[in-house]
Design a protein around this motif. Structure first.
Motif, PDB file in Angstrom:
ATOM      1  N   ASN A 137      -4.854  -3.338  -0.886  1.00 39.37           N
ATOM      2  CA  ASN A 137      -4.504  -2.104  -1.068  1.00 39.37           C
ATOM      3  C   ASN A 137      -5.651  -0.980  -0.557  1.00 39.37           C
ATOM      4  OD1 ASN A 137      -1.825  -2.368  -1.903  1.00 39.37           O
ATOM      5  ND2 ASN A 137      -2.499  -2.828  -4.019  1.00 39.37           N
ATOM      6  N   LEU A 138      -6.990  -1.716  -0.558  1.00 39.97           N
ATOM      7  CA  LEU A 138      -8.067  -0.650  -0.320  1.00 39.97           C
ATOM      8  C   LEU A 138      -8.078  -0.465   1.136  1.00 39.97           C
ATOM      9  CD1 LEU A 138     -10.842  -2.260  -2.571  1.00 39.97           C
ATOM     10  CD2 LEU A 138      -9.412  -0.043  -3.005  1.00 39.97           C
ATOM     11  N   CYS A 139      -7.730  -1.200   2.001  1.00 36.77           N
ATOM     12  CA  CYS A 139      -7.662  -1.222   3.747  1.00 36.77           C
ATOM     13  C   CYS A 139      -6.221  -1.356   4.325  1.00 36.77           C
ATOM     14  CB  CYS A 139      -8.337  -2.158   4.079  1.00 36.77           C
ATOM     15  SG  CYS A 139      -8.101  -3.898   3.686  1.00 36.77           S
ATOM     16  N   ASP A 140      -5.103  -1.548   3.605  1.00 33.40           N
ATOM     17  CA  ASP A 140      -3.673  -1.572   4.134  1.00 33.40           C
ATOM     18  C   ASP A 140      -3.391  -0.152   4.671  1.00 33.40           C
ATOM     19  OD1 ASP A 140      -1.592  -2.474   5.336  1.00 33.40           O
ATOM     20  OD2 ASP A 140      -0.701  -3.237   3.312  1.00 33.40           O
ATOM     21  N   LEU A 141      -3.544  -0.095   6.044  1.00 29.63           N
ATOM     22  CA  LEU A 141      -2.711   1.058   6.527  1.00 29.63           C
ATOM     23  C   LEU A 141      -1.246   1.434   6.519  1.00 29.63           C
ATOM     24  CD1 LEU A 141      -5.113   1.192   9.852  1.00 29.63           C
ATOM     25  CD2 LEU A 141      -5.389   2.213   7.766  1.00 29.63           C
ATOM     26  N   TRP A 199      -1.049   5.018   0.230  1.00 30.22           N
ATOM     27  CA  TRP A 199      -1.090   5.650  -1.025  1.00 30.22           C
ATOM     28  C   TRP A 199      -2.763   5.188  -1.525  1.00 30.22           C
ATOM     29  CZ3 TRP A 199      -2.068   2.551  -5.420  1.00 30.22           C
ATOM     30  CH2 TRP A 199      -1.761   1.272  -5.239  1.00 30.22           C
ATOM     31  N   GLY A 200      -2.802   3.612  -1.226  1.00 32.70           N
ATOM     32  CA  GLY A 200      -4.253   3.256  -1.904  1.00 32.70           C
ATOM     33  C   GLY A 200      -5.454   3.793  -0.889  1.00 32.70           C
ATOM     34  N   VAL A 201      -5.320   4.031   0.315  1.00 30.18           N
ATOM     35  CA  VAL A 201      -6.266   4.319   1.034  1.00 30.18           C
ATOM     36  C   VAL A 201      -6.612   5.991   0.663  1.00 30.18           C
ATOM     37  CG1 VAL A 201      -7.173   5.153   3.504  1.00 30.18           C
ATOM     38  CG2 VAL A 201      -5.817   3.021   3.153  1.00 30.18           C
ATOM     39  N   ILE A 213      -6.180   0.340  -7.852  1.00 34.11           N
ATOM     40  CA  ILE A 213      -5.666   0.138  -6.522  1.00 34.11           C
ATOM     41  C   ILE A 213      -5.749  -1.484  -6.075  1.00 34.11           C
ATOM     42  CG2 ILE A 213      -6.557   0.718  -4.222  1.00 34.11           C
ATOM     43  CD1 ILE A 213      -7.516   3.515  -5.104  1.00 34.11           C
ATOM     44  N   VAL A 214      -6.660  -2.071  -6.452  1.00 33.74           N
ATOM     45  CA  VAL A 214      -6.649  -3.454  -6.129  1.00 33.74           C
ATOM     46  C   VAL A 214      -5.775  -4.277  -7.036  1.00 33.74           C
ATOM     47  CG1 VAL A 214      -9.188  -3.374  -5.809  1.00 33.74           C
ATOM     48  CG2 VAL A 214      -8.510  -3.963  -7.937  1.00 33.74           C
ATOM     49  N   GLY A 215      -5.607  -5.555  -6.464  1.00 36.88           N
ATOM     50  CA  GLY A 215      -4.777  -6.325  -7.239  1.00 36.88           C
ATOM     51  C   GLY A 215      -5.005  -6.844  -8.575  1.00 36.88           C
ATOM     52  N   LYS A 216      -3.925  -7.715  -9.331  1.00 35.40           N
ATOM     53  CA  LYS A 216      -4.264  -8.054 -10.562  1.00 35.40           C
ATOM     54  C   LYS A 216      -4.938  -9.325 -10.840  1.00 35.40           C
ATOM     55  CE  LYS A 216      -0.048  -5.248 -12.244  1.00 35.40           C
ATOM     56  NZ  LYS A 216       1.181  -5.543 -12.638  1.00 35.40           N
ATOM     57  N   ASP A 217      -5.976  -9.247 -11.540  1.00 38.06           N
ATOM     58  CA  ASP A 217      -6.721 -10.509 -12.372  1.00 38.06           C
ATOM     59  C   ASP A 217      -7.187 -10.294 -13.466  1.00 38.06           C
ATOM     60  OD1 ASP A 217      -8.875  -9.003 -11.607  1.00 38.06           O
ATOM     61  OD2 ASP A 217      -9.849 -10.386 -10.408  1.00 38.06           O
TER      62      ASP A 217
END
Length: 415
Positions: free
Chosen positions: A20-24, A28-30, A87-91
């Motif tokens: 989500n940090l780099c997905d164009l 919304w994440g960028v 923004i990042v995934g869940k862990d």
């Protein structure tokens, strides 16, 4: 296959939780990443500006708010940093930080704002506020309550009642008991104490308006506006997070909803409170300096007046063409020390009248052949019978002793 599943804009070796940090394609994440990074930088700049302006704050009531405002900026910068966890995934680490830091950071911000309202209420009524350390300790005490609540809640839900991981792609060793397996309503209910702080801040900021000292009401307005907008943001994200996403059947918007709430509330704090507060403090310091400089305005005016008087007096002296305009020199006062030459009075010879008479008598027997200034005499006028006095020297009258039949000897002066 892994390379084919990599979204556009991300590297092939990047972990999937950071897509989500780099997905164009997921804009919304960028966007939130950029806005959050700008908020972190701006909060640090305001923090440095606040600390750099402390030596120039002369009002002790302004200094008492520095510790609270600095702590508030630290918590605001933490809100922007926490946005990346949503923004990042869940862990395990991201979910634990979300559940713990969301309430802790908001609790720190509103605890500082509430103590600022307490300070402003005292200043608005007495114009003399408390010291800085009781206010800061009060904010720390309010903040520690939320820390204890979140710590206890996180321990109970994660350690005693572990849940299975939500993401099937995540390894079991990475998240044996992920704290993300929790209902949205439970997450919102865990923030009741923070909501109480928000309502207390709103009421305390409105109470500042009842004070009699208008100088401090301006800061109360800043806090009121920021707190009211925060209430609106919290109502919006709670409704969307608890009811909206479940009704729409799209739980993928849960993380964006919380991330947008963090970023928007953080910028409300920065724009509507931090910036006006720092500007107001600097403006008050400059006005105090101007007031201190205006306490003695007659110095410059008097100096200019003296220069004008001297120039007006020198105008008559420098202008030689108009001699009639020169002031009367006799009317000017003369200093009694104008003839002082530095010599002692005892070293200067000043003959007395007795010394002059004695010197004249001693010199009477000696004939004087000095040049005598011609003068007019009555005898010469009588003998000549003319009206014009004789200008020739009369050596008979030049003697100091002459004979008179009536009065005997008579001494006359040389002149």
């Amino acid at each position: 296959m892994a390379a084919n599943n990599t979204p556009q804009g991300c590297g092939a070796n990047l972990d999937s939780i950071y897509y989500n940090l780099c997905d164009l394609t997921a804009v919304w994440g960028v966007v939130l990443e950029a806005v959050a990074a700008a908020g972190v930088v701006f909060s640090l700049v305001l923090f440095i500006s606040l600390l750099a302006g402390v030596p120039f704050m002369r009002d002790k009531n302004r200094r008492s708010s520095v510790a609270l405002h600095a702590s508030f900026l630290v918590c605001t910068a933490g809100l922007f940093c926490l946005t990346f966890a949503f923004i990042v995934g869940k862990d395990f680490s991201t979910c634990a930080s979300r559940r713990f830091l969301f309430g802790v950071l908001f609790g720190g911000c509103f605890a500082c704002l509430l103590m600022q309202c307490v300070r402003l209420n005292i200043l608005a009524r007495r114009d003399d506020g408390p010291q800085a350390w009781p206010l800061w300790l009060g904010a720390v005490g309010l903040w520690l309550v939320e820390v204890v609540i979140n710590t206890e809640w996180l321990i109970i839900t994660v350690v005693r009642h572990p849940q299975a991981p939500l993401n099937a792609t995540v390894d079991i060793g990475r998240a044996a008991a992920t704290p993300c397996k929790i209902a949205n309503a439970d997450f919102a209910m865990a923030l009741i104490y923070v909501m109480t702080l928000i309502l207390a801040t709103v009421l305390a900021s409105l109470a500042v308006m009842a004070g009699k000292h208008k100088k401090w009401k301006k800061e109360g307005i800043f806090i009121s506006v920021a707190a009211l907008l925060s209430v609106g943001i919290w109502v919006a994200w709670i409704v969307m997070y608890v009811y909206g996403n479940e009704r729409s059947g799209d739980p993928a918007w849960d993380d964006p909803t919380l991330a947008i709430a963090l970023v928007s509330n953080g910028w409300v704090f920065v724009i509507l409170y931090s910036i006006p507060e720092i500007c107001c403090s600097s403006a008050d310091d400059e006005s105090e300096e101007d007031f201190g400089n205006d306490l003695y305005p007659s110095r410059g005016v008097g100096y200019e007046t003296i220069l004008k008087e001297q120039s007006s007096q020198n105008m008559f002296i420098e202008n030689k063409a108009f001699s009639l305009d020169e002031p009367n020199q006799a009317s000017k006062p003369v200093s009694p020390y104008s003839g002082y030459t530095g010599q002692l009075r005892s070293s200067v010879y000043q003959p007395t009248e007795l010394a002059l008479i004695t010197k004249a008598v001693s010199n009477a027997s000696e004939p004087s052949f000095d040049m005598v200034i011609p003068r007019a005499s009555a005898n010469s006028v009588a003998t000549s019978g003319s009206s014009t006095p004789s200008t020739h020297p009369d050596y008979r009258n030049a003697t100091h002793v002459q004979t008179n039949g009536n009065s005997g000897l008579q001494r006359t002066s040389q002149w």
